[in-house]
Design a protein around this motif. Structure first.
Motif, PDB file in Angstrom:
ATOM      1  N   PRO A  40       9.832  52.019  13.678  1.00 35.85           N
ATOM      2  CA  PRO A  40       9.914  52.892  14.855  1.00 35.85           C
ATOM      3  C   PRO A  40       8.775  52.661  15.838  1.00 35.85           C
ATOM      4  O   PRO A  40       7.721  52.128  15.482  1.00 35.85           O
ATOM      5  N   ALA A  41       8.994  53.081  17.056  1.00 32.72           N
ATOM      6  CA  ALA A  41       7.927  53.228  18.037  1.00 32.72           C
ATOM      7  C   ALA A  41       7.450  54.670  17.994  1.00 32.72           C
ATOM      8  O   ALA A  41       8.127  55.548  17.444  1.00 32.72           O
ATOM      9  N   ALA A  42       6.286  54.922  18.566  1.00 32.19           N
ATOM     10  CA  ALA A  42       5.738  56.277  18.527  1.00 32.19           C
ATOM     11  C   ALA A  42       6.707  57.291  19.125  1.00 32.19           C
ATOM     12  O   ALA A  42       6.873  58.399  18.603  1.00 32.19           O
ATOM     13  N   ASN A  43       7.384  56.925  20.205  1.00 31.93           N
ATOM     14  CA  ASN A  43       8.289  57.866  20.872  1.00 31.93           C
ATOM     15  C   ASN A  43       9.528  58.195  20.054  1.00 31.93           C
ATOM     16  O   ASN A  43      10.277  59.117  20.401  1.00 31.93           O
ATOM     17  N   ASP A  44       9.775  57.443  18.966  1.00 27.08           N
ATOM     18  CA  ASP A  44      10.925  57.723  18.111  1.00 27.08           C
ATOM     19  C   ASP A  44      10.679  58.911  17.188  1.00 27.08           C
ATOM     20  O   ASP A  44      11.607  59.373  16.526  1.00 27.08           O
ATOM     21  N   LEU A  45       9.442  59.365  17.111  1.00 25.54           N
ATOM     22  CA  LEU A  45       9.088  60.472  16.228  1.00 25.54           C
ATOM     23  C   LEU A  45       8.535  61.637  17.043  1.00 25.54           C
ATOM     24  O   LEU A  45       7.885  61.436  18.067  1.00 25.54           O
ATOM     25  N   ARG A  46       8.800  62.854  16.571  1.00 25.82           N
ATOM     26  CA  ARG A  46       8.251  64.035  17.210  1.00 25.82           C
ATOM     27  C   ARG A  46       6.789  64.204  16.831  1.00 25.82           C
ATOM     28  O   ARG A  46       6.320  63.669  15.830  1.00 25.82           O
ATOM     29  N   MET A  47       6.038  64.950  17.612  1.00 25.23           N
ATOM     30  CA  MET A  47       4.641  65.204  17.296  1.00 25.23           C
ATOM     31  C   MET A  47       4.492  66.154  16.111  1.00 25.23           C
ATOM     32  O   MET A  47       3.426  66.243  15.510  1.00 25.23           O
ATOM     33  N   ALA A  48       5.558  66.851  15.744  1.00 22.52           N
ATOM     34  CA  ALA A  48       5.524  67.741  14.590  1.00 22.52           C
ATOM     35  C   ALA A  48       5.511  66.915  13.305  1.00 22.52           C
ATOM     36  O   ALA A  48       5.362  65.691  13.334  1.00 22.52           O
ATOM     37  N   ASN A  49       5.685  67.572  12.152  1.00 27.66           N
ATOM     38  CA  ASN A  49       5.673  66.884  10.857  1.00 27.66           C
ATOM     39  C   ASN A  49       6.980  66.133  10.653  1.00 27.66           C
ATOM     40  O   ASN A  49       7.866  66.539   9.898  1.00 27.66           O
ATOM     41  N   ALA A  51       8.678  62.264   9.880  1.00 26.38           N
ATOM     42  CA  ALA A  51       8.317  60.968   9.293  1.00 26.38           C
ATOM     43  C   ALA A  51       9.552  60.100   9.099  1.00 26.38           C
ATOM     44  O   ALA A  51      10.653  60.597   8.839  1.00 26.38           O
ATOM     45  N   VAL A  52       9.344  58.789   9.229  1.00 27.99           N
ATOM     46  CA  VAL A  52      10.356  57.794   8.884  1.00 27.99           C
ATOM     47  C   VAL A  52       9.897  57.107   7.603  1.00 27.99           C
ATOM     48  O   VAL A  52       8.744  56.673   7.503  1.00 27.99           O
ATOM     49  N   GLU A  53      10.792  57.028   6.629  1.00 34.73           N
ATOM     50  CA  GLU A  53      10.437  56.491   5.314  1.00 34.73           C
ATOM     51  C   GLU A  53      11.108  55.147   5.067  1.00 34.73           C
ATOM     52  O   GLU A  53      12.291  54.968   5.349  1.00 34.73           O
ATOM     53  N   PHE A  54      10.322  54.204   4.539  1.00 38.81           N
ATOM     54  CA  PHE A  54      10.838  52.919   4.086  1.00 38.81           C
ATOM     55  C   PHE A  54      10.603  52.834   2.587  1.00 38.81           C
ATOM     56  O   PHE A  54       9.452  52.875   2.131  1.00 38.81           O
ATOM     57  N   GLU A  55      11.679  52.751   1.824  1.00 40.32           N
ATOM     58  CA  GLU A  55      11.544  52.722   0.368  1.00 40.32           C
ATOM     59  C   GLU A  55      10.676  51.553  -0.074  1.00 40.32           C
ATOM     60  O   GLU A  55       9.879  51.670  -1.010  1.00 40.32           O
ATOM     61  N   THR A  56      10.821  50.429   0.616  1.00 39.35           N
ATOM     62  CA  THR A  56       9.968  49.270   0.361  1.00 39.35           C
ATOM     63  C   THR A  56       9.602  48.628   1.691  1.00 39.35           C
ATOM     64  O   THR A  56      10.490  48.275   2.470  1.00 39.35           O
ATOM     65  N   ALA A  57       8.335  48.499   1.939  1.00 39.16           N
ATOM     66  CA  ALA A  57       7.837  47.795   3.124  1.00 39.16           C
ATOM     67  C   ALA A  57       6.628  46.974   2.711  1.00 39.16           C
ATOM     68  O   ALA A  57       5.888  47.342   1.799  1.00 39.16           O
ATOM     69  N   THR A  58       6.448  45.861   3.370  1.00 35.93           N
ATOM     70  CA  THR A  58       5.320  44.978   3.086  1.00 35.93           C
ATOM     71  C   THR A  58       4.366  44.993   4.275  1.00 35.93           C
ATOM     72  O   THR A  58       4.786  44.800   5.414  1.00 35.93           O
ATOM     73  N   GLY A 111       0.714  44.037  10.545  1.00 36.29           N
ATOM     74  CA  GLY A 111       2.145  43.807  10.687  1.00 36.29           C
ATOM     75  C   GLY A 111       2.916  44.456   9.557  1.00 36.29           C
ATOM     76  O   GLY A 111       2.428  44.553   8.428  1.00 36.29           O
ATOM     77  N   VAL A 112       4.139  44.919   9.850  1.00 40.74           N
ATOM     78  CA  VAL A 112       5.016  45.518   8.854  1.00 40.74           C
ATOM     79  C   VAL A 112       6.284  44.677   8.752  1.00 40.74           C
ATOM     80  O   VAL A 112       6.893  44.332   9.768  1.00 40.74           O
ATOM     81  N   PHE A 113       6.680  44.367   7.506  1.00 44.99           N
ATOM     82  CA  PHE A 113       7.886  43.591   7.231  1.00 44.99           C
ATOM     83  C   PHE A 113       8.830  44.454   6.407  1.00 44.99           C
ATOM     84  O   PHE A 113       8.421  45.037   5.393  1.00 44.99           O
ATOM     85  N   ILE A 114      10.100  44.557   6.827  1.00 43.16           N
ATOM     86  CA  ILE A 114      11.046  45.423   6.127  1.00 43.16           C
ATOM     87  C   ILE A 114      12.338  44.709   5.754  1.00 43.16           C
ATOM     88  O   ILE A 114      13.248  45.339   5.212  1.00 43.16           O
ATOM     89  N   SER A 115      12.465  43.415   5.990  1.00 39.26           N
ATOM     90  CA  SER A 115      13.699  42.698   5.684  1.00 39.26           C
ATOM     91  C   SER A 115      13.869  42.554   4.172  1.00 39.26           C
ATOM     92  O   SER A 115      12.920  42.758   3.403  1.00 39.26           O
ATOM     93  N   THR A 161       6.330  51.925  -1.051  1.00 39.41           N
ATOM     94  CA  THR A 161       7.007  52.864  -0.170  1.00 39.41           C
ATOM     95  C   THR A 161       6.038  53.248   0.950  1.00 39.41           C
ATOM     96  O   THR A 161       4.857  53.483   0.709  1.00 39.41           O
ATOM     97  N   ILE A 162       6.541  53.278   2.177  1.00 40.56           N
ATOM     98  CA  ILE A 162       5.700  53.559   3.346  1.00 40.56           C
ATOM     99  C   ILE A 162       6.390  54.610   4.217  1.00 40.56           C
ATOM    100  O   ILE A 162       7.607  54.578   4.397  1.00 40.56           O
ATOM    101  N   ARG A 163       5.597  55.511   4.742  1.00 48.95           N
ATOM    102  CA  ARG A 163       6.108  56.483   5.710  1.00 48.95           C
ATOM    103  C   ARG A 163       5.299  56.386   6.999  1.00 48.95           C
ATOM    104  O   ARG A 163       4.076  56.275   6.955  1.00 48.95           O
ATOM    105  N   ALA A 164       6.007  56.422   8.106  1.00 51.66           N
ATOM    106  CA  ALA A 164       5.362  56.400   9.423  1.00 51.66           C
ATOM    107  C   ALA A 164       5.473  57.780  10.049  1.00 51.66           C
ATOM    108  O   ALA A 164       6.543  58.407  10.010  1.00 51.66           O
ATOM    109  N   THR A 165       4.380  58.262  10.604  1.00 51.32           N
ATOM    110  CA  THR A 165       4.394  59.531  11.321  1.00 51.32           C
ATOM    111  C   THR A 165       3.535  59.411  12.569  1.00 51.32           C
ATOM    112  O   THR A 165       2.711  58.498  12.666  1.00 51.32           O
TER     113      THR A 165
END
Length: 244
Positions: A40-49, A51-58, A111-115, A161-165
């Protein structure tokens, strides 16, 4: 002491009150989480709590080594050339391998890889960064500067597992990445740049032969015990990979 107040419903709100309210709202609000399909980009998430979760990210960090000595011991123009060329090469290769650049921090890019082949893509990227530093950046540096300076770097890779907020203040905010890989990959920075690429076992065990073996079929990875983190098993290599 004079504070620059914000404006509330009933008049100005002090900075202290604003921080206290944010803490109360944040700690008192449940998280909303959704599975991530793209970084995601920052604008894809709200300023509240939120989060976008990736079960596996490198996560890949590419760092210049010895940047303090670089800046203190050389002209700023020289240091600027090294910073700019290293970060450009690393960033260009992260994108080449399907990764997403999510932050720059001084002499480092993340960098984040999710493929589905994220571990192999990240390691292939690291080997190509090593090639580029030695065969592109160092060569051009010697053409322009009379110096024996050697560009050294460390690349660190881990998977979890990684979460972006989204964090920060309105008008000045960005994503923060929460997960073991983001923390541990950053901590691998402290290991020796004599072996420029460092990976955890969680990455190593998923590598295919092109990322595991050298041109003669030899194992390119050396196993270490990481005493600074629970004697975890990590691997390093000095190999590089030519690319066009």
């Amino acid at each position: 002491m004079i504070h620059e107040p914000t404006c509330g419903i009933f008049g100005p709100v002090s900075v202290a009150d604003d921080i206290a309210k944010n803490a109360a709202d944040t700690f008192g609000t449940a998280w909303t989480t959704r599975a991530g399909m793209v970084v995601p980009a920052a604008n894809d998430l709200r300023m509240a709590n939120d989060a976008v979760e990736f079960e596996t990210a490198t996560i890949l960090y590419a760092d210049l080594d010895g940047s303090t000595d670089l800046v203190e011991g050389n002209k700023w123009q020289f240091a600027g050339h090294v910073y700019k060329t290293f970060l450009y090469a690393a960033s260009r290769l992260i994108r080449k391998h399907g990764g997403t650049i999510v932050s720059y921090d001084g002499d480092r890019v993340m960098g984040v890889f999710i493929s589905p082949r994220q571990r192999n893509e990240a390691v292939s990227c690291a080997l190509e960064i090593n090639y580029s530093v030695k065969n592109h950046l160092q060569v051009e540096l010697r053409k322009q500067w009379s110096t024996d300076f050697q560009i050294r770097h460390v690349i660190e890779i881990d998977t979890s597992t990684i979460r972006a907020t989204r964090t920060g203040v309105r008008g000045d905010n960005d994503l923060v990445w929460i997960g073991n890989a983001a923390n541990l990959a950053a901590k691998l920075t402290a290991l020796s740049a004599d072996s420029p690429t460092w990976i955890t076992r969680r990455v190593h065990d998923y590598l295919d032969n092109p990322q595991r073996l050298g041109p003669g079929g030899e194992n390119i990875w050396r196993k270490w015990t990481w005493g600074q983190h629970k004697d975890e098993e990590v691997y390093s290599t000095t190999y590089w990979r030519r690319f066009s």
